[in-house]
Enzyme design. Sequence first.
Site, short mmCIF file in Angstrom:
data_model
loop_
_atom_site.label_atom_id
_atom_site.label_comp_id
_atom_site.label_asym_id
_atom_site.label_seq_id
_atom_site.Cartn_x
_atom_site.Cartn_y
_atom_site.Cartn_z
N ASP A 139 40.54 43.58 39.52
CA ASP A 139 40.86 42.92 38.26
C ASP A 139 39.75 41.93 37.95
OD1 ASP A 139 43.26 44.29 38.06
OD2 ASP A 139 44.42 42.71 39.01
N ASP A 169 52.12 49.44 32.57
CA ASP A 169 52.72 48.29 33.25
C ASP A 169 54.21 48.31 32.92
OD1 ASP A 169 50.19 47.49 34.08
OD2 ASP A 169 49.87 46.23 32.32
#
Length: 252
Positions: free
Chosen positions: A11, A130
């Site tokens: 990330d 997600d």
Amino acid sequence: MHTKRIIPCLDVKEGRVVKGTNFIGLRDAGDPVELASRYDMERADELVFLDIAASSDKRQTMVRVAQDCASKVFIPFTVGGGIRTPDDMHRMLEAGADKTSLNTAAIKNPDLVREGAQKFGSQCVVLAVDARCVGDGKWEVYINGGRTPTGLDCIEWVKRAVDLGAGEILLTSMDADGTKDGYDIALTRTVSEAVSVPVIASGGAGTLEHFYEVLTEGKADAVLAASVFHYGQFTVGEVKEYLKSRGLEVRF
């Protein structure tokens, strides 16, 4: 038996790798290209870079990361975050990425999945999802880095996206993300059984057993992990050795 893939996830925020819990509480984890090079040496099968604070003025940072990574790393990698148009996809692929990941933009404009698949091939289009549990056997899709609920049912959305041309699903359990309590087996298995494309399980790795469970009980084709790799709890090689000892096919 298909070979199971082990995929470190990086990330990236403002050019640095970060990691949090349940999508918040971010900590610095290092330089993306340095980490990528380490995972290449550790025999990772692929890498995923996600720009978690992407905006049009910062996207050039990820282009540079992709270019630097492509010059030093020899395993396939995916780039996602802030990709909103076919031109954005082309820019990342031209920079050296093997695949692009779409999340928020795909929900706002599902035709982007179809256009990307037609222009670059389904193998270049990874749908990132997600999802948060909202009831027994039901999960809702979130966008904007996990900040915004969409009202979309996760299973219905992945089916539609695959019909549009998505070649792979990167599935993150928001409930499990960063907790090290294990992957969401029920979510992963339900999605894996609903679509015909590979599913990458993400969120919750904390023990070697967790990797095995989601690849077997969860029916995932690949596992994604971040903090257990970034902070040295396990190496990719240790995960592969463990999975091999449990009878799973892995690539060395």
